[in-house]
Design an enzyme around this catalytic site. Structure first.
Site, PDB file in Angstrom:
ATOM      1  N   THR A 461       0.852  -1.178   0.000  1.00  0.00           N
ATOM      2  CA  THR A 461       0.000   0.000   0.000  1.00  0.00           C
ATOM      3  C   THR A 461       0.887   1.227   0.000  1.00  0.00           C
ATOM      4  O   THR A 461       2.064   1.150   0.323  1.00  0.00           O
ATOM      5  CB  THR A 461      -0.899  -0.028   1.262  1.00  0.00           C
ATOM      6  OG1 THR A 461      -1.648  -1.232   1.259  1.00  0.00           O
ATOM      7  CG2 THR A 461      -1.858   1.137   1.330  1.00  0.00           C
ATOM      8  N   ASP A 501      -8.577  -9.519   3.021  1.00  0.00           N
ATOM      9  CA  ASP A 501      -8.912  -8.660   4.171  1.00  0.00           C
ATOM     10  C   ASP A 501     -10.259  -9.061   4.788  1.00  0.00           C
ATOM     11  O   ASP A 501     -10.623  -8.582   5.862  1.00  0.00           O
ATOM     12  CB  ASP A 501      -8.954  -7.183   3.767  1.00  0.00           C
ATOM     13  CG  ASP A 501      -7.566  -6.541   3.787  1.00  0.00           C
ATOM     14  OD1 ASP A 501      -6.589  -7.232   4.109  1.00  0.00           O
ATOM     15  OD2 ASP A 501      -7.469  -5.337   3.473  1.00  0.00           O
ATOM     16  N   SER A 525     -11.106  -2.463   5.811  1.00  0.00           N
ATOM     17  CA  SER A 525      -9.751  -1.926   5.649  1.00  0.00           C
ATOM     18  C   SER A 525      -9.319  -1.225   6.926  1.00  0.00           C
ATOM     19  O   SER A 525     -10.134  -0.974   7.825  1.00  0.00           O
ATOM     20  CB  SER A 525      -9.761  -0.921   4.498  1.00  0.00           C
ATOM     21  OG  SER A 525      -8.563  -0.191   4.449  1.00  0.00           O
ATOM     22  N   SER A 526      -8.019  -0.909   6.992  1.00  0.00           N
ATOM     23  CA  SER A 526      -7.502  -0.042   8.055  1.00  0.00           C
ATOM     24  C   SER A 526      -6.984   1.269   7.495  1.00  0.00           C
ATOM     25  O   SER A 526      -6.415   2.072   8.235  1.00  0.00           O
ATOM     26  CB  SER A 526      -6.346  -0.735   8.774  1.00  0.00           C
ATOM     27  OG  SER A 526      -6.782  -1.934   9.334  1.00  0.00           O
ATOM     28  N   GLY A 553      -1.020  -1.938   6.790  1.00  0.00           N
ATOM     29  CA  GLY A 553      -2.010  -2.883   7.291  1.00  0.00           C
ATOM     30  C   GLY A 553      -2.707  -2.307   8.509  1.00  0.00           C
ATOM     31  O   GLY A 553      -2.924  -1.092   8.608  1.00  0.00           O
TER      32      GLY A 553
HETATM   33  N1  GLU Z   1      -5.162  -4.006   2.699  1.00  0.00           N
HETATM   34  C1  GLU Z   1      -4.909  -3.176   3.817  1.00  0.00           C
HETATM   35  C2  GLU Z   1      -6.105  -2.354   4.181  1.00  0.00           C
HETATM   36  O1  GLU Z   1      -6.914  -2.085   3.368  1.00  0.00           O
HETATM   37  C3  GLU Z   1      -3.753  -2.269   3.613  1.00  0.00           C
HETATM   38  C4  GLU Z   1      -2.481  -3.022   3.495  1.00  0.00           C
HETATM   39  C5  GLU Z   1      -1.281  -2.168   3.703  1.00  0.00           C
HETATM   40  O2  GLU Z   1      -1.325  -1.141   4.335  1.00  0.00           O
HETATM   41  O3  GLU Z   1      -0.237  -2.490   3.178  1.00  0.00           O
HETATM   42  O4  GLU Z   1      -6.235  -1.930   5.276  1.00  0.00           O
END
Ligand code: GLU
Length: 664
Positions: A461, A501, A525-526, A553
């Site tokens: 990300t 996720d 998501s975070s 993440g």
């Molecule tokens: N897939 C994660 C999310 O949507 C983000 C992953 C990342 O930050 O690398 O929260």
């Protein structure tokens, strides 16, 4: 809207673009030093130690785009200032593309398109056309704040067991893994979301924002340190995809190395098609190829493991039906600011806001880091204790309650209940000054559905912060989920693995899991793109103070919290707050202190560092593992003469760069 221009880089910028192309062609990974023509203005350039400035991508000494091996933490680097506009991304060439758009009078929404198209090329392991995006947009003229949800979506034919079973009759994991199977791939949302935001807030023509990325894809760019690392890390999985093999690996199947020039003609063609009509992504040959890739059942000939691929169930109808959504941002009053973020299906905005709302009940200013230096100094034991305890409580609610609210409502009256000042004061009362909570229980909110919810988010990300000359702001966190997503490479871009996720198990002892897979649902998501506003004397929302966000993440929530607290409570500048030691906790006894930081002594498992031992004495299980944040921050300041300027910070843990116009 401004009319479409035949060239996106008229007048002075043409020289810049030409220099970029020539330099890369001449020097590859930087063997010789072409001489750069003197530039009349320093906008979108990087200053050198000799007092001059350098064009990003020029290949001359001091060019931040020259590939270097990735490092855990880049030393040096103070906050960068500009007068009117600024862009911070995790890659110099992407910052450059965004900055040139801003220099031509493009809006923050225009620059976001240009940045994303370049990121998808030069940082393909993190984000791109095959992924999803959340953004907040602030329009200065009307003082309106809007959030945009371009999250990947489960296909209409999805079932709740898709991530854990091949089928109802074959109850074993998808092959070769849930992530590398077609089951992990959500219908991508990034193109749709950018188009929606651009329709609302673009100034240049949509197509004008693609030229830099198309030229870079055709003329080539040098593999950066982090991309080189990602290719090595993911090589064995990339072997299953013939297109990925051809692009990322040498003919002998070794990873293409740092500095190798990559040309991506299929990406240039895909971009050209989307530039002409964004719907070209969601129907016709591009959509058909995406679907074919998701439904592929056998690995390519280079595969050394996992020859069988469990197909996904996505159809061309899923792509045709994809829509991105305008949603209400989530905001909370914090000290003399208002902090706004992304609501569901991201848990990021609510969790950051809950953490801050709990911290509001403590004197955090008294816990300013000591020995404040370029890297933000050393956090205090009590500062880390209070913030990580507040996070434990916030993650407890997040884990229990937050998922895609189009499918699973929040408890009580929703966001209002979760961010209620009285509720958060009561949660703050659970924090002891002498002992860590370890693991916190979720709050009891009337009407709460007992639906636990869990997921592991990956590390693929990136975050972009932009302020344009009119004061409009875009904060955008954009992802393909894990590094290199599902390892599937189609038409020059990687497909996401965002559906991992979701919780792979649809229910537990307390009932259905809120974040289970359902048809057309978006995984929780975070991601937490964040805009902070001034709120003088506790009144209504005032001017923009700050734009920030990060990958990471579930730890995104911690990275964003520390950056906001760094600026708001501790008076750090944009770079110090961004560089500040990463710390915090999800809802477990472990509190992380980012071991990559120069101000932490990780020798002897941290036992020689008073911050570590102080936290252990309070009952925290301290981890000093390195943390790979990617914070991009802009803070708006006023100097003593009343002149306003922008101050930017790029995360020293990645390859990012702050660019803008000349400082006042
Ligand atoms: N897939 C994660 C999310 O949507 C983000 C992953 C990342 O930050 O690398 O929260």
């Amino acid at each position: 809207m401004q009319a479409l221009r035949p060239s996106p880089f008229p007048s002075t910028a043409v020289a810049t673009a030409t220099t970029l192309v020539l330099a890369l062609a001449l020097t590859g990974c930087g063997g010789s030093d072409p001489v750069e023509p003197a530039a009349a203005d320093t906008a979108c350039r990087v200053s050198t130690s000799s007092g001059g400035s350098v064009t990003v991508g020029s290949g001359v000494a001091g060019d931040p785009a020259l590939p270097e091996p990735s490092s855990g933490f880049r030393l040096g680097g103070a906050a960068v200032r500009s007068g009117q506009y600024m862009v911070v991304t995790a890659n110099p060439l992407a910052s450059k593309a965004g900055c040139e758009v801003l220099r031509q009078g493009g809006s923050a929404a225009d620059a976001a398109v240009a940045v994303q198209m370049v990121l998808g090329l030069v940082e393909p392991q993190s984000s791109g056309l095959g992924g999803g995006t959340f953004a907040l947009h602030y329009r200065a003229a009307t003082r309106t704040l809007q959030s945009y949800d371009g999250r990947e979506t489960a296909p209409a034919a999805a079932t709740e067991n898709d991530l854990r079973w091949i089928s109802a009759t074959q109850q074993t994991l998808p092959l070769p893994s849930a992530r590398a199977s077609g089951r992990s791939i959500g219908t991508p949302g990034t193109v749709s979301m950018l188009k929606l935001m651009h329709d609302d807030h673009g100034r240049l023509a949509w197509s004008a924002n693609f030229a830099d990325a198309v030229a870079l894809a055709r003329n080539g760019f040098a593999i950066s340190g982090r991309l080189a690392d990602a290719i090595v890390l993911n090589r064995d999985n990339l072997l299953r995809d013939p297109d990925a093999v051809a692009y990322f690996l040498n003919p002998d199947l070794s990873p293409r190395a740092l500095g190798t020039r990559l040309v991506n003609e299929p990406y240039a063609q895909t971009l050209s098609a989307i530039a002409a009509d964004s719907r070209a992504f969601y129907s016709g040959p591009i959509a058909e190829d995406i679907v074919q890739e998701i439904r592929r059942t056998a690995a390519g000939p280079a595969a050394t493991s996992g020859a069988v691929l469990t197909p996904g169930v996505t159809t061309v109808a899923d792509l045709a039906a994809y829509t991105s959504v305008r949603r209400e941002p989530v905001c909370i009053a914090y000290r003399s600011t208002e902090v706004c973020g992304m609501g569901p299906p991201s848990s990021g905005g609510i969790a950051v806001a809950q953490t801050l709302g709990i911290l509001q009940n403590f004197d955090l200013a008294a816990q300013r880091p000591t020995a404040v230096d370029l890297y933000g100094g050393r956090p205090t034991v009590m500062g880390v204790h209070l913030i990580s305890e507040a996070q434990r409580l916030a993650y407890a609610d997040r884990n229990q309650y937050v998922a895609d609210t189009d499918f699973v409502p929040l408890p009580g009256s929703g966001v209002a209940s979760l961010l209620d000042a009285g509720y958060l004061r009561q949660r703050a009362g659970l924090i002891s000054m002498t002992r860590s909570l370890g693991t916190a229980a979720p709050g009891a909110i009337a009407g709460a559905a007992p639906a636990t919810s869990s997921s592991n988010e990956g590390r693929g990300t990136t975050h972009v912060s932009i302020i344009d000359a009119a004061g409009n702001v875009v904060v955008m966190t954009t992802t393909i989920e894990s590094s290199m997503g599902s390892y599937r490479f189609v038409r020059g871009f990687l497909l996401n693995n965002e559906l991992t996720d979701f919780s792979p198990t649809p229910s537990d002892l307390s009932g259905p899991v809120a974040n289970r897979v359902q048809p057309n649902k978006r995984p929780r998501s975070s991601m937490a793109p964040t805009i902070v506003f001034q709120r003088p004397a506790g009144g209504p929302r005032g001017e923009v103070l700050m734009a920030t966000g990060s990958p990471g993440g579930a730890a995104i929530i911690q990275f964003v919290t520390k950056t906001v607290v760094g600026v708001v409570d501790w008076g750090l500048d944009a770079q110090q707050a961004t560089s500040l030691m990463n710390f915090g906790a999800a809802n477990s006894p472990t509190t992380g202190l980012g071991g990559e930081h120069p101000n932490l002594n990780v020798a002897n498992n941290g036992n020689d560092d008073s911050l570590v031992t102080g936290l252990r004495a309070l009952g925290h299980t301290v981890s000093v593992a390195a943390q790979s944040s990617g914070v991009s921050t802009i803070v708006r300041r006023t100097d003593t003469t009343g002149r306003r300027f922008l101050e930017g910070g790029a995360d020293p843990r990645r390859e990012g760069l702050v660019l803008g116009d000349a400082a006042p």
